[in-house]
Design a protein around this motif. Structure first.
Motif, PDB file in Angstrom:
ATOM      1  N   ALA A   1      -5.003   0.299  22.535  1.00 30.74           N
ATOM      2  CA  ALA A   1      -5.713   0.869  23.864  1.00 30.74           C
ATOM      3  C   ALA A   1      -4.901   1.993  24.516  1.00 30.74           C
ATOM      4  CB  ALA A   1      -6.085   0.056  24.777  1.00 30.74           C
ATOM      5  N   ARG A   2      -3.578   1.405  24.679  1.00 26.01           N
ATOM      6  CA  ARG A   2      -2.577   2.362  25.350  1.00 26.01           C
ATOM      7  C   ARG A   2      -2.192   3.713  24.527  1.00 26.01           C
ATOM      8  NH1 ARG A   2       0.043  -0.482  29.338  1.00 26.01           N
ATOM      9  NH2 ARG A   2      -1.503  -2.142  29.946  1.00 26.01           N
ATOM     10  N   VAL A   3      -2.007   3.685  22.980  1.00 28.82           N
ATOM     11  CA  VAL A   3      -1.851   4.898  22.670  1.00 28.82           C
ATOM     12  C   VAL A   3      -2.920   5.791  22.588  1.00 28.82           C
ATOM     13  CG1 VAL A   3       0.052   3.939  21.034  1.00 28.82           C
ATOM     14  CG2 VAL A   3      -2.368   4.080  20.168  1.00 28.82           C
ATOM     15  N   ALA A   4      -4.075   5.232  22.500  1.00 26.47           N
ATOM     16  CA  ALA A   4      -5.294   6.083  22.732  1.00 26.47           C
ATOM     17  C   ALA A   4      -5.352   6.846  24.166  1.00 26.47           C
ATOM     18  CB  ALA A   4      -6.587   5.163  22.582  1.00 26.47           C
ATOM     19  N   GLU A   5      -5.032   6.132  25.102  1.00 24.55           N
ATOM     20  CA  GLU A   5      -4.961   6.734  26.420  1.00 24.55           C
ATOM     21  C   GLU A   5      -3.952   7.889  26.336  1.00 24.55           C
ATOM     22  OE1 GLU A   5      -4.037   3.545  29.107  1.00 24.55           O
ATOM     23  OE2 GLU A   5      -5.700   2.597  28.722  1.00 24.55           O
ATOM     24  N   GLN A   6      -2.843   7.982  25.731  1.00 24.16           N
ATOM     25  CA  GLN A   6      -1.769   8.845  25.636  1.00 24.16           C
ATOM     26  C   GLN A   6      -2.383  10.144  24.769  1.00 24.16           C
ATOM     27  OE1 GLN A   6       1.600   6.908  24.029  1.00 24.16           O
ATOM     28  NE2 GLN A   6       2.064   5.775  26.020  1.00 24.16           N
ATOM     29  N   GLY A   7      -3.643   9.984  24.300  1.00 23.09           N
ATOM     30  CA  GLY A   7      -4.042  11.207  23.203  1.00 23.09           C
ATOM     31  C   GLY A   7      -3.545  10.911  21.798  1.00 23.09           C
ATOM     32  N   ARG A   8      -3.011   9.887  21.414  1.00 23.83           N
ATOM     33  CA  ARG A   8      -2.439   9.775  20.140  1.00 23.83           C
ATOM     34  C   ARG A   8      -3.672   9.210  19.205  1.00 23.83           C
ATOM     35  NH1 ARG A   8       3.395  10.035  20.602  1.00 23.83           N
ATOM     36  NH2 ARG A   8       3.805   9.754  22.779  1.00 23.83           N
TER      37      ARG A   8
ATOM     38  N   LEU B   1      -4.165  -2.763   0.720  1.00 20.94           N
ATOM     39  CA  LEU B   1      -4.290  -2.321   2.268  1.00 20.94           C
ATOM     40  C   LEU B   1      -5.170  -1.938   2.922  1.00 20.94           C
ATOM     41  CD1 LEU B   1      -0.639  -0.812   2.114  1.00 20.94           C
ATOM     42  CD2 LEU B   1      -1.068  -3.304   2.628  1.00 20.94           C
ATOM     43  N   GLY B   2      -5.652  -2.672   3.783  1.00 22.87           N
ATOM     44  CA  GLY B   2      -6.604  -2.488   4.841  1.00 22.87           C
ATOM     45  C   GLY B   2      -6.289  -1.110   5.914  1.00 22.87           C
ATOM     46  N   VAL B   3      -7.184  -0.407   6.134  1.00 23.53           N
ATOM     47  CA  VAL B   3      -6.833   0.593   6.941  1.00 23.53           C
ATOM     48  C   VAL B   3      -7.638   1.059   8.098  1.00 23.53           C
ATOM     49  CG1 VAL B   3      -6.204   3.192   7.034  1.00 23.53           C
ATOM     50  CG2 VAL B   3      -5.713   1.949   5.024  1.00 23.53           C
ATOM     51  N   LEU B   4      -7.240   0.936   9.310  1.00 26.56           N
ATOM     52  CA  LEU B   4      -7.946   1.285  10.331  1.00 26.56           C
ATOM     53  C   LEU B   4      -7.537   2.688  11.205  1.00 26.56           C
ATOM     54  CD1 LEU B   4      -7.884  -2.113  12.553  1.00 26.56           C
ATOM     55  CD2 LEU B   4      -9.732  -1.387  10.924  1.00 26.56           C
ATOM     56  N   LEU B   5      -8.473   3.407  11.620  1.00 27.05           N
ATOM     57  CA  LEU B   5      -8.012   4.590  12.076  1.00 27.05           C
ATOM     58  C   LEU B   5      -8.715   4.738  13.533  1.00 27.05           C
ATOM     59  CD1 LEU B   5      -6.509   7.346  12.432  1.00 27.05           C
ATOM     60  CD2 LEU B   5      -8.532   8.333  11.236  1.00 27.05           C
ATOM     61  N   ASN B   6      -8.047   4.585  14.624  1.00 25.23           N
ATOM     62  CA  ASN B   6      -8.573   4.576  15.800  1.00 25.23           C
ATOM     63  C   ASN B   6      -9.700   3.398  16.114  1.00 25.23           C
ATOM     64  OD1 ASN B   6      -6.941   6.882  16.735  1.00 25.23           O
ATOM     65  ND2 ASN B   6      -8.587   8.109  16.105  1.00 25.23           N
ATOM     66  N   GLY B   7      -9.339   2.260  15.402  1.00 21.39           N
ATOM     67  CA  GLY B   7     -10.272   1.012  15.529  1.00 21.39           C
ATOM     68  C   GLY B   7     -11.399   1.072  14.376  1.00 21.39           C
ATOM     69  N   GLU B   8     -11.435   2.227  13.664  1.00 19.64           N
ATOM     70  CA  GLU B   8     -12.624   2.384  12.726  1.00 19.64           C
ATOM     71  C   GLU B   8     -11.925   1.857  11.396  1.00 19.64           C
ATOM     72  OE1 GLU B   8     -15.522   5.613  10.480  1.00 19.64           O
ATOM     73  OE2 GLU B   8     -14.341   6.289  12.370  1.00 19.64           O
ATOM     74  N   ASP B   9     -12.748   0.972  10.531  1.00 18.87           N
ATOM     75  CA  ASP B   9     -12.430   0.680   9.350  1.00 18.87           C
ATOM     76  C   ASP B   9     -12.520   1.777   8.169  1.00 18.87           C
ATOM     77  OD1 ASP B   9     -11.879  -0.709   7.220  1.00 18.87           O
ATOM     78  OD2 ASP B   9     -13.007  -2.406   7.523  1.00 18.87           O
TER      79      ASP B   9
ATOM     80  N   ALA C   1       3.518   1.555  23.036  1.00 14.73           N
ATOM     81  CA  ALA C   1       3.342   2.925  23.735  1.00 14.73           C
ATOM     82  C   ALA C   1       4.280   3.007  24.961  1.00 14.73           C
ATOM     83  CB  ALA C   1       1.720   2.648  24.133  1.00 14.73           C
ATOM     84  N   ASP C   2       4.859   2.055  25.433  1.00 13.65           N
ATOM     85  CA  ASP C   2       5.840   2.074  26.601  1.00 13.65           C
ATOM     86  C   ASP C   2       7.054   2.786  26.001  1.00 13.65           C
ATOM     87  OD1 ASP C   2       3.713   1.100  28.275  1.00 13.65           O
ATOM     88  OD2 ASP C   2       4.734  -0.970  28.245  1.00 13.65           O
ATOM     89  N   LEU C   3       7.403   2.606  24.901  1.00 14.46           N
ATOM     90  CA  LEU C   3       8.624   3.259  24.465  1.00 14.46           C
ATOM     91  C   LEU C   3       8.666   4.567  23.715  1.00 14.46           C
ATOM     92  CD1 LEU C   3       9.912  -0.119  22.830  1.00 14.46           C
ATOM     93  CD2 LEU C   3      10.269   0.727  24.946  1.00 14.46           C
ATOM     94  N   LEU C   4       7.416   5.268  23.753  1.00 12.29           N
ATOM     95  CA  LEU C   4       7.059   6.459  23.059  1.00 12.29           C
ATOM     96  C   LEU C   4       7.376   7.576  23.891  1.00 12.29           C
ATOM     97  CD1 LEU C   4       3.845   5.858  20.770  1.00 12.29           C
ATOM     98  CD2 LEU C   4       6.435   5.431  20.255  1.00 12.29           C
ATOM     99  N   PRO C   5       8.102   8.961  23.548  1.00 12.71           N
ATOM    100  CA  PRO C   5       8.478   9.812  24.275  1.00 12.71           C
ATOM    101  C   PRO C   5       7.043  10.472  24.957  1.00 12.71           C
ATOM    102  CG  PRO C   5       8.748  10.539  22.313  1.00 12.71           C
ATOM    103  CD  PRO C   5       8.397   9.125  22.019  1.00 12.71           C
ATOM    104  N   ALA C   6       6.927  11.042  25.996  1.00 12.88           N
ATOM    105  CA  ALA C   6       6.083  11.905  26.732  1.00 12.88           C
ATOM    106  C   ALA C   6       5.627  12.947  25.972  1.00 12.88           C
ATOM    107  CB  ALA C   6       6.307  12.041  28.075  1.00 12.88           C
TER     108      ALA C   6
END
Length: 539
Positions: free
Chosen positions: A181-188, A210-218, A530-535
């Motif tokens: 949720a937080r990385v989505a708020e950052q536009g990632r 390997l299972g793969v999710l992109l932005n929560g979509e399977d 998400a808190d540790l990623l650069p702006a």
């Protein structure tokens, strides 16, 4: 020639036979209907009479009539009864009890865990079978799914964990939900990669999916090589704003992980210490799943007698390869976790960070309940041994008629064999404060958190403290003991016997809300990685 009966007549005849079974009255007095149906969902779904089912079929299938009697254990301990073909519970009620026969060997729950352990080799074989049964998607479908990325994968955050965090409940899964949720708020864009089937260890040579999710979509399930190739083709954009975090490598193979990150031109990222799988295949460092081992040297005799010993090298070597191929910053949710980890194995980390999953922010004084009411004691989460359920279960049984105490179980799964008041509570990103709110509403005085392993963080401890509860734990509970000591809201007791003695003597009553007059707190969750990623870089 036998005449067939209509279904309705058959049901009536069967029910009548059950009502007039010769042992029905004898067994009924000590038969626990709720317990039996809880362990026999097929009987409940069929609407069958559970007592009749036990008398006619259930005991032969090893189903127990109440939580204090084990059909299998009684027959094992009394082979002469097994030879007679008698219902073991009927034998016990008619003869065994008067003869002083035990309903089961009283060797403690640790013996039960060891006796019930399956060889890790068998678990791995099942994982391989389940993995290959998933098949593998076509690369074209994966490419089409990756094309839906909002940023064209230029602002991509990749995570690895042991399962699909959307479908399972637990601490790591909650961390993943929050991070997504937080990385989505950052536009990632968020790409999550996980093994398609459950694995007890890291893979090393076994074929994977390997299972793969992109932005929560399977996006489906794929061969690791196909995934790396597709990401290499799709991820041709500028990689400067990409990032990754490894939350768990159970079910992953290190060479495949390195290939996937290389395809995305990623080298620097984060490794979380949600557990100790970087030190051993037994990720909670429990020797044979029952005793804290403190991660001794791999060549120690202790590893030689542990079921995880032969598998430990797989994890140590794998993580050495991982740290050798990447620039990793190790992130721990608690200082006590990081301090312990750094003393147990030398891995060339680029840095070390303590980043708690949550913080307590003072809100208000908790309401003061009547001082004369019984002490309200709760267990949180799944009723499993490594979380301390056997101790809680003993306390409930021992003090069932004790007016000083009322026992509660708050979690997603009930143990119907324990006479504690159950409240279903499920914590997820959409309701991260569900447990805290339930504890406040019920005005729980004491929460028993008695893990066998050294918890790296423990959401449950923070939820309990935020709700004004006192926490009772043991000295080897990792961050649980640390947070109790720092807040002074609870007690760190030496062992099981000390806990039982405190309840027996009434000393536990000192932790009642009326005596402590605790504070309530807001539980402020972090954004995880998400808190540790650069702006975002300026254009």
């Amino acid at each position: 020639m036998a005449l067939s009966m209509p279904p309705i007549v058959r049901r009536v005849v069967t029910r009548a036979a059950g009502l007039f079974h010769p042992d029905r009255r004898l067994v009924a007095a000590e038969f626990d209907r709720r317990h039996y149906l809880g362990l026999s969902p097929d009987v409940a779904a069929a609407g069958a009479d559970p007592l009749h089912h036990f008398l006619t079929h259930g005991w032969r299938e090893g189903r127990d009539p109440n939580p204090n009697f084990s059909v299998r254990a009684y027959l094992h301990e009394n082979p002469e009864v097994a030879r007679t073909g008698l219902n073991p519970f009927v034998h016990y009620l008619r003869h065994g009890r008067k003869e002083g026969r035990a309903t089961a060997p009283d060797l403690g729950f640790r013996y039960d865990i060891i006796a019930g352990r399956r060889p890790i080799e068998d678990e791995v074989r099942e994982s391989v079978k389940a993995t290959l049964a998933r098949g593998a998607g076509e690369p074209e479908r994966l490419a089409a799914g990756l094309a839906k990325a909002r940023s064209g994968l230029s602002r991509l955050h990749v995570t690895f964990s042991h399962d699909d965090y959307r479908k399972n409940v637990g601490g790591v899964q909650l961390c993943m939900q929050i991070e997504a949720a937080r990385v989505a708020e950052q536009g990632r864009d968020h790409l999550h990669i996980f093994p398609a089937a459950h694995w007890p260890v890291m893979r090393d040579g076994e074929e994977g999916r390997l299972g793969v999710l992109l932005n929560g979509e399977d996006l489906g399930v794929y061969r690791p090589a196909d995934l790396a190739a597709a990401l290499g083709k799709a991820g041709t954009a500028d990689a400067r704003e990409r990032s990754f975090a490894i939350h768990s490598l159970l079910g992953h193979a290190v060479p495949e992980t390195l290939a996937i990150l290389e395809a995305l031109r990623l080298e620097a990222g984060f490794l979380w210490l949600h557990d100790y799988s970087s030190l051993c295949a037994g990720y909670n460092l429990l020797r044979n799943s029952v005793e804290d081992c403190a991660a001794p040297l791999p060549e120690s005799p202790a590893c030689g007698i542990c079921a995880f010993g032969p598998w430990r090298a797989r994890h140590l070597v794998g993580h050495e390869q991982l740290f050798g191929g990447l620039t990793l910053t190790v992130v721990a949710p608690a200082a006590v976790t990081l301090d312990f980890w750094r003393t147990r194995w030398s891995l060339p980390a680029a840095g070390h960070v303590v980043h708690p999953h949550a913080r307590l922010v003072e809100r208000a004084a908790a309401p003061v309940p009547p001082s004369e009411r019984p002490l309200r004691v709760a267990f949180l989460g799944y009723p499993v041994a490594h979380k301390g359920w056997p101790l809680f279960k003993r306390l409930v049984a021992r003090h069932a008629g004790d007016a000083r105490y009322v026992f509660f179980h708050l979690g997603a799964q009930q143990d119907t064999g324990v006479a504690a008041e159950f409240h279903e509570v499920r914590v997820a990103a959409g309701g991260p404060n569900a447990m805290q709110q339930a504890l406040e509403r019920l005005e729980i005085d004491v929460v028993l958190l008695w893990p066998l392993w050294r918890e790296t963080f423990s959401f449950a401890a923070y939820e309990a403290l935020a709700a004004g509860c006192a926490v009772v734990t043991g000295p080897d509970s990792g961050n649980v003991a640390a947070i109790v000591a720092s807040t002074r809201q609870g007690a760190v007791l030496a062992d099981d016997a000390a806990v039982e003695a405190a309840f027996e003597s009434g000393q536990m009553a000192k932790l009642a809300r009326a005596q402590r007059r605790p504070m309530l707190y807001d539980l402020t969750l972090s954004g995880m990685t998400a808190d540790l990623l650069p702006a975002r870089a300026e254009a």
